[in-house]
Every structure is written in C-alpha cells, then in structure tokens.
Enzyme design. Structure first.
Site, PDB file in Angstrom:
ATOM      1  N   CYS A 208       0.867  -1.179   0.000  1.00  0.00           N
ATOM      2  CA  CYS A 208       0.000   0.000   0.000  1.00  0.00           C
ATOM      3  C   CYS A 208       0.906   1.232   0.000  1.00  0.00           C
ATOM      4  O   CYS A 208       2.055   1.150  -0.431  1.00  0.00           O
ATOM      5  CB  CYS A 208      -0.983  -0.020   1.174  1.00  0.00           C
ATOM      6  SG  CYS A 208      -0.253   0.203   2.808  1.00  0.00           S
TER       7      CYS A 208
ATOM      8  N   ASP B 295      -8.031   3.940   1.263  1.00  0.00           N
ATOM      9  CA  ASP B 295      -7.099   4.231   2.350  1.00  0.00           C
ATOM     10  C   ASP B 295      -7.882   4.750   3.557  1.00  0.00           C
ATOM     11  O   ASP B 295      -8.511   5.802   3.476  1.00  0.00           O
ATOM     12  CB  ASP B 295      -6.090   5.282   1.890  1.00  0.00           C
ATOM     13  CG  ASP B 295      -4.957   5.482   2.877  1.00  0.00           C
ATOM     14  OD1 ASP B 295      -5.029   4.964   4.018  1.00  0.00           O
ATOM     15  OD2 ASP B 295      -3.988   6.179   2.517  1.00  0.00           O
TER      16      ASP B 295
ATOM     17  N   CYS C 252      -1.323   0.701   7.265  1.00  0.00           N
ATOM     18  CA  CYS C 252      -2.768   0.435   7.376  1.00  0.00           C
ATOM     19  C   CYS C 252      -3.184  -0.784   6.561  1.00  0.00           C
ATOM     20  O   CYS C 252      -3.347  -1.874   7.087  1.00  0.00           O
ATOM     21  CB  CYS C 252      -3.587   1.653   6.921  1.00  0.00           C
ATOM     22  SG  CYS C 252      -3.335   3.144   7.888  1.00  0.00           S
ATOM     23  N   ARG C 253      -3.356  -0.587   5.257  1.00  0.00           N
ATOM     24  CA  ARG C 253      -3.942  -1.623   4.406  1.00  0.00           C
ATOM     25  C   ARG C 253      -3.055  -2.836   4.202  1.00  0.00           C
ATOM     26  O   ARG C 253      -3.501  -3.978   4.348  1.00  0.00           O
ATOM     27  CB  ARG C 253      -4.333  -1.035   3.046  1.00  0.00           C
ATOM     28  CG  ARG C 253      -5.453  -0.024   3.137  1.00  0.00           C
ATOM     29  CD  ARG C 253      -5.680   0.684   1.836  1.00  0.00           C
ATOM     30  NE  ARG C 253      -4.627   1.689   1.612  1.00  0.00           N
ATOM     31  CZ  ARG C 253      -4.536   2.430   0.518  1.00  0.00           C
ATOM     32  NH1 ARG C 253      -5.401   2.267  -0.466  1.00  0.00           N
ATOM     33  NH2 ARG C 253      -3.578   3.324   0.405  1.00  0.00           N
ATOM     34  N   SER C 254      -1.803  -2.627   3.821  1.00  0.00           N
ATOM     35  CA  SER C 254      -0.964  -3.796   3.519  1.00  0.00           C
ATOM     36  C   SER C 254      -0.643  -4.632   4.749  1.00  0.00           C
ATOM     37  O   SER C 254      -0.666  -5.872   4.660  1.00  0.00           O
ATOM     38  CB  SER C 254       0.298  -3.403   2.745  1.00  0.00           C
ATOM     39  OG  SER C 254       1.089  -2.479   3.440  1.00  0.00           O
TER      40      SER C 254
ATOM     41  N   ASN D 222       2.566   1.485   4.310  1.00  0.00           N
ATOM     42  CA  ASN D 222       2.781   0.210   4.984  1.00  0.00           C
ATOM     43  C   ASN D 222       2.434   0.262   6.475  1.00  0.00           C
ATOM     44  O   ASN D 222       3.089  -0.352   7.299  1.00  0.00           O
ATOM     45  CB  ASN D 222       4.220  -0.275   4.778  1.00  0.00           C
ATOM     46  CG  ASN D 222       4.448  -1.726   5.177  1.00  0.00           C
ATOM     47  OD1 ASN D 222       5.515  -2.066   5.680  1.00  0.00           O
ATOM     48  ND2 ASN D 222       3.494  -2.591   4.966  1.00  0.00           N
TER      49      ASN D 222
END
Length: 164
Positions: A9, A128, A14-16, A12
C-alpha cells in the site's frame, strides 16, 4: 520451494499490514504456512521503522488477528525473490508495474480485490482508511477478508503446480 507474496500500500501502516495479517491466518488455517510466506511494504518510505497504525492493530485484534509489523518501503530488487506482489489500489498497481525491471516482474503485480468474485470490476481499490475513523478500517478489513479466500485459492494452485 517457498512461495512468496508481498502486499503493498502507500505507507505500509494500514492496508498492507492488515492484508498480510489476514492472509497469514488464511495460510495457517489451510496448513500451508510451511510453503507460503507473506509480508508487506509501502510504495513510499514515510513510515519506515514504525509499527502499524494503532487503528489497524485494534481492528485486527477485535477480529482475532495477530500482527507483528515494522513498516518498510518496497524495493525494486525484491521482484526477483517474490512470486506475487499484491497492490491494494490502482495507484499502487501502476507504481509497482513501473518499478518492475522486466515484463515478467510486472506480471507478478495484481490488485487484491481482483481475487474477490463479488467485487465490482470497475472499482477494485481498497480505500485508504488513514484519514478517517475506525469505520474505514473496519471496511478495509471486510474488503481484505472478502478477497483473501480467492487469493489463497490462486496461491494454492500455484504451489500445487510447482509440486507436480
């Protein structure tokens, strides 16, 4: 032989890392943790060395996932050791494919939600959640979980194909 997946993401945090934690759980549940390794990175280095966003950790823990994480930036040299690079949105997809040293490496980059058969093919981004509240993190987790089963099936097929 180990099959390596990296989720990517922006920063690195939140999402990933969320996708990494969910996928680790799916891989373990499938009994593939001895042959499939997953990690994560960001397209930028703004948060290198930091842990995951506290909201990411709270949402993951609330749903029974564990995560030990230190943010890092994706490096071009990693393509040679990775089998699959999973982008969390179209911007990451484009950035990673531009970074890929070869066409073969660029073909390793896929959108996470492309593995969710119920996802709208016209919008495969995982938004995001960073600038919003915890609801955005919950929504992100739902999208990640929905795609993880399809991703696991695709990875399992690749792993079994190698063993044949």
């Amino acid at each position: 032989m180990t099959y390596r997946v990296c989720f990517v993401c922006t920063g690195n945090i939140c999402r990933s890392p969320m996708a990494e934690a969910v996928f680790h759980a799916r891989v373990a549940d499938a009994g593939l943790d001895d042959v499939v390794v997953a990690d994560s990175a960001g397209t930028g280095g703004w948060h290198e060395g930091e842990g995951a966003d506290p909201r990411t950790l709270d949402v993951l823990a609330g749903h029974g996932y564990e995560l030990r994480h230190t943010a890092r930036q994706f490096q071009q040299a990693w393509f040679s050791r990775l089998d699959l690079v999973i982008a969390l949105d179209a911007g990451h997809l484009r950035a990673l494919r531009r970074l890929a040293p070869t066409e073969e490496d660029a073909a390793k980059v896929r959108l996470l939600r492309s593995y969710d058969p119920a996802a709208d093919a016209g919008d495969l981004d995982v938004p995001d959640p960073y600038y919003g509240g915890v609801d955005g993190f919950e929504e992100c987790l739902e999208m990640v979980e929905a795609a993880s089963g399809g991703l696991l099936a695709a990875v399992r097929e690749q792993v079994e194909g190698r063993a044949a």
